[in-house]
Design an enzyme around this catalytic site. Sequence first.
Site, PDB file in Angstrom:
ATOM      1  N   GLY A 239       0.755  -1.239   0.000  1.00 24.62           N
ATOM      2  CA  GLY A 239       0.000   0.000   0.000  1.00 24.62           C
ATOM      3  C   GLY A 239       0.786   1.290   0.000  1.00 24.62           C
ATOM      4  O   GLY A 239       0.205   2.354  -0.216  1.00 24.62           O
ATOM      5  N   GLU A 274       3.890  -6.847   1.679  1.00 20.48           N
ATOM      6  CA  GLU A 274       3.308  -7.163   0.364  1.00 20.48           C
ATOM      7  C   GLU A 274       3.331  -5.944  -0.562  1.00 20.48           C
ATOM      8  O   GLU A 274       2.290  -5.498  -1.041  1.00 20.48           O
ATOM      9  CB  GLU A 274       1.855  -7.637   0.533  1.00 20.48           C
ATOM     10  CG  GLU A 274       1.668  -8.828   1.441  1.00 20.48           C
ATOM     11  CD  GLU A 274       0.195  -9.138   1.715  1.00 20.48           C
ATOM     12  OE1 GLU A 274      -0.675  -8.277   1.446  1.00 20.48           O
ATOM     13  OE2 GLU A 274      -0.076 -10.239   2.195  1.00 20.48           O
ATOM     14  N   PRO A 275       4.496  -5.365  -0.826  1.00 20.39           N
ATOM     15  CA  PRO A 275       4.530  -4.184  -1.689  1.00 20.39           C
ATOM     16  C   PRO A 275       4.326  -4.559  -3.161  1.00 20.39           C
ATOM     17  O   PRO A 275       4.884  -5.544  -3.635  1.00 20.39           O
ATOM     18  CB  PRO A 275       5.947  -3.649  -1.480  1.00 20.39           C
ATOM     19  CG  PRO A 275       6.759  -4.886  -1.227  1.00 20.39           C
ATOM     20  CD  PRO A 275       5.849  -5.819  -0.452  1.00 20.39           C
ATOM     21  N   ARG A 277       2.932  -1.735  -5.934  1.00 25.28           N
ATOM     22  CA  ARG A 277       3.167  -0.465  -6.623  1.00 25.28           C
ATOM     23  C   ARG A 277       4.560   0.093  -6.333  1.00 25.28           C
ATOM     24  O   ARG A 277       5.246   0.586  -7.228  1.00 25.28           O
ATOM     25  CB  ARG A 277       2.101   0.528  -6.135  1.00 25.28           C
ATOM     26  CG  ARG A 277       1.965   1.791  -6.955  1.00 25.28           C
ATOM     27  CD  ARG A 277       0.976   2.740  -6.282  1.00 25.28           C
ATOM     28  NE  ARG A 277      -0.323   2.149  -6.039  1.00 25.28           N
ATOM     29  CZ  ARG A 277      -1.322   2.137  -6.914  1.00 25.28           C
ATOM     30  NH1 ARG A 277      -1.175   2.717  -8.082  1.00 25.28           N
ATOM     31  NH2 ARG A 277      -2.493   1.575  -6.615  1.00 25.28           N
ATOM     32  N   ARG A 313      -5.837   2.854 -15.867  1.00 23.99           N
ATOM     33  CA  ARG A 313      -5.870   3.579 -14.595  1.00 23.99           C
ATOM     34  C   ARG A 313      -6.562   4.947 -14.687  1.00 23.99           C
ATOM     35  O   ARG A 313      -7.356   5.282 -13.809  1.00 23.99           O
ATOM     36  CB  ARG A 313      -4.464   3.715 -13.995  1.00 23.99           C
ATOM     37  CG  ARG A 313      -3.817   2.356 -13.678  1.00 23.99           C
ATOM     38  CD  ARG A 313      -2.503   2.499 -12.915  1.00 23.99           C
ATOM     39  NE  ARG A 313      -2.721   3.039 -11.595  1.00 23.99           N
ATOM     40  CZ  ARG A 313      -2.487   4.285 -11.238  1.00 23.99           C
ATOM     41  NH1 ARG A 313      -1.964   5.147 -12.088  1.00 23.99           N
ATOM     42  NH2 ARG A 313      -2.759   4.698 -10.022  1.00 23.99           N
ATOM     43  N   TYR A 317      -9.634   4.881 -12.221  1.00 22.49           N
ATOM     44  CA  TYR A 317      -9.440   5.555 -10.938  1.00 22.49           C
ATOM     45  C   TYR A 317      -9.185   7.053 -11.088  1.00 22.49           C
ATOM     46  O   TYR A 317      -8.674   7.667 -10.144  1.00 22.49           O
ATOM     47  CB  TYR A 317      -8.208   5.000 -10.198  1.00 22.49           C
ATOM     48  CG  TYR A 317      -8.002   3.522 -10.148  1.00 22.49           C
ATOM     49  CD1 TYR A 317      -8.854   2.696  -9.412  1.00 22.49           C
ATOM     50  CD2 TYR A 317      -6.901   2.946 -10.775  1.00 22.49           C
ATOM     51  CE1 TYR A 317      -8.608   1.334  -9.325  1.00 22.49           C
ATOM     52  CE2 TYR A 317      -6.655   1.589 -10.686  1.00 22.49           C
ATOM     53  CZ  TYR A 317      -7.520   0.788  -9.965  1.00 22.49           C
ATOM     54  OH  TYR A 317      -7.265  -0.545  -9.877  1.00 22.49           O
ATOM     55  N   CYS A 345     -13.967   3.645 -28.590  1.00 25.98           N
ATOM     56  CA  CYS A 345     -15.271   4.289 -28.640  1.00 25.98           C
ATOM     57  C   CYS A 345     -15.907   4.351 -27.259  1.00 25.98           C
ATOM     58  O   CYS A 345     -16.916   3.700 -26.979  1.00 25.98           O
ATOM     59  CB  CYS A 345     -16.163   3.540 -29.623  1.00 25.98           C
ATOM     60  SG  CYS A 345     -15.406   3.477 -31.248  1.00 25.98           S
ATOM     61  N   GLU A 346     -15.293   5.067 -26.349  1.00 28.25           N
ATOM     62  CA  GLU A 346     -15.808   5.311 -25.001  1.00 28.25           C
ATOM     63  C   GLU A 346     -15.312   6.699 -24.609  1.00 28.25           C
ATOM     64  O   GLU A 346     -14.137   7.009 -24.812  1.00 28.25           O
ATOM     65  CB  GLU A 346     -15.210   4.336 -23.973  1.00 28.25           C
ATOM     66  CG  GLU A 346     -15.385   2.878 -24.250  1.00 28.25           C
ATOM     67  CD  GLU A 346     -16.633   2.300 -23.583  1.00 28.25           C
ATOM     68  OE1 GLU A 346     -17.341   3.053 -22.868  1.00 28.25           O
ATOM     69  OE2 GLU A 346     -16.890   1.117 -23.809  1.00 28.25           O
ATOM     70  N   TYR A 374       0.009  -1.968 -12.262  1.00 25.74           N
ATOM     71  CA  TYR A 374      -1.412  -1.879 -12.628  1.00 25.74           C
ATOM     72  C   TYR A 374      -1.570  -1.273 -14.023  1.00 25.74           C
ATOM     73  O   TYR A 374      -2.513  -0.540 -14.299  1.00 25.74           O
ATOM     74  CB  TYR A 374      -2.207  -1.105 -11.553  1.00 25.74           C
ATOM     75  CG  TYR A 374      -1.971  -1.678 -10.156  1.00 25.74           C
ATOM     76  CD1 TYR A 374      -2.510  -2.914  -9.822  1.00 25.74           C
ATOM     77  CD2 TYR A 374      -1.176  -1.024  -9.218  1.00 25.74           C
ATOM     78  CE1 TYR A 374      -2.261  -3.484  -8.587  1.00 25.74           C
ATOM     79  CE2 TYR A 374      -0.931  -1.587  -7.978  1.00 25.74           C
ATOM     80  CZ  TYR A 374      -1.476  -2.807  -7.656  1.00 25.74           C
ATOM     81  OH  TYR A 374      -1.229  -3.376  -6.432  1.00 25.74           O
TER      82      TYR A 374
HETATM   83  C1  LIG Z   1      -3.064  -5.193  -4.048  1.00 22.48           C
HETATM   84  C2  LIG Z   1      -2.567  -5.795  -2.793  1.00 22.48           C
HETATM   85  C3  LIG Z   1      -1.276  -5.502  -2.332  1.00 22.48           C
HETATM   86  C4  LIG Z   1      -0.350  -4.545  -3.035  1.00 22.48           C
HETATM   87  O1  LIG Z   1      -0.764  -3.230  -2.914  1.00 22.48           O
HETATM   88  P1  LIG Z   1       0.198  -2.042  -3.426  1.00 22.48           P
HETATM   89  O2  LIG Z   1      -0.572  -0.822  -3.146  1.00 22.48           O
HETATM   90  O3  LIG Z   1       0.442  -2.271  -4.857  1.00 22.48           O
HETATM   91  O4  LIG Z   1       1.441  -2.128  -2.614  1.00 22.48           O
HETATM   92  C5  LIG Z   1      -0.850  -6.121  -1.179  1.00 22.48           C
HETATM   93  N1  LIG Z   1      -1.646  -6.984  -0.502  1.00 22.48           N
HETATM   94  C6  LIG Z   1      -2.888  -7.283  -0.906  1.00 22.48           C
HETATM   95  C7  LIG Z   1      -3.711  -8.236  -0.128  1.00 22.48           C
HETATM   96  C8  LIG Z   1      -3.390  -6.696  -2.062  1.00 22.48           C
HETATM   97  O5  LIG Z   1      -4.633  -6.987  -2.464  1.00 22.48           O
END
Ligand SMILES: *Cc1c(COP(=O)(O)O)cnc(C)c1O
Length: 422
Positions: A239, A274-275, A277, A313, A317, A345-346, A374
């Site tokens: 995140g 869990e990185p 992005r 994206r 978003y 065509c959107e 992404y």
């Molecule tokens: C998407 C996701 C991530 C990665 O998020 P980033 O914002 O890309 O770091 C990590 N853990 C879980 C469970 C996710 O769904």
Amino acid sequence: MHHFTYKNGALHCEDVSLEAIAAEAGTPVYVYSDATLRRHYGVLADAFTDTDCLIAYAAKANSNLAVLRTLAELGAGADTVSGGEIQRAMHAGIPASKIVFSGVGKTEDEIRIGLEAGIFQFNVESRPELHRISRIAQEIGKTASIAFRVNPHVEAGGHAHISTGAAEHKFGVAWHEAEEFYREAADLPGVDPVGIGVHIGSQIMSLAPLKEAWTRVVGLARTLRENGVNITRLDFGGGLGVPYKPGDDPETPAQYAAAAREVLGDLDVQLILEPGRLIAANAGVLISRVEYVKERDGRTFVVLDAAMNDLIRPAMYSAHHEIAPLREPEAGNTRISVDFVGPICESTDRFAKDRPSTPLKEGDLVAFMTAGAYGAVLSSQYNSRPLVAETLVRGDAWSTVRIRPDFEQMIALERMPDWLDG
Ligand SMILES: *Cc1c(COP(=O)(O)O)cnc(C)c1O
């Protein structure tokens, strides 16, 4: 920091001119930088050197096999959200012992894939999933190490569609039910509850919401341990945000690590991160060619050969990508306000509205910056446009890492029923 810079007036990735890649690979095309991937992973790993920590790269950000293999070489694990991603990660050389399986809708087949491979951990999101995993594990004579992904009721995330940690979101088990779920899991034959997981959103620019969520998780770990549940792992999720435009100022990996250590205190656990992005976003660009410059009703539309099927994206978003010409603009050049659009065509097939830009003409090339996460993973063949190609640069070398399918390949999965003449 990334490795996309102008050299002699031409935008390069490391030592390769992006014009050269466009000329040979065609456009639109993604270009990833090996050095940037390595740097991002390395900076994060260095920040956690004194911590027992598994960096499980979130494969969904960019699951190209060459990207996964590059990260595997550095020792990364993978956070996966489908059976396909588990198989992809292993195919790229990430050992099952470093694979975490997240996701709110794991099917029986996907759970079997994870169990048979012997993955590190399942992050469980509901009571029925807990029972399903235990039953399948028992059937095939395995025990699944599990963490519950808890929903800490903390709001974060750069956009409503990428925020996940509030009660209204589908993710995680309810905070007030977590302890009960751990007791229940402890009595089930096929699962071993060893961890707690949390992931509150994406593109998070400040540490405050992360610390709030992590603090709750650490408190829960202490409570569970007092009650005889042996929690040995905490998964702090992904995140952390990245800069998409000038002025974006996310916290650094070092600050992030310091915050995590502060929250952990003297708690003796293995940490999982869990990185996604953070590793991949600034390591990739999407190159596109200007097809037309269309003047109408006082607006200038720059019509590109890339579209929302290649980079969704902005449409999905309202995300911002800097759009840089591959030819370096001269100092003091004039800027005009343009709309960058694709050919689909959107009306949502628009990358930027009223964007200051150097004047562009047919045939010019531009790069969408910070498109490594992404980006290609979300591409489709909408409008029967072939899947976008992907390339990887390393120093002065580059290679195509996903080909652009030709027409035959594009239709290869489709079949005529016997009642229609094939
Ligand atoms: C998407 C996701 C991530 C990665 O998020 P980033 O914002 O890309 O770091 C990590 N853990 C879980 C469970 C996710 O769904």
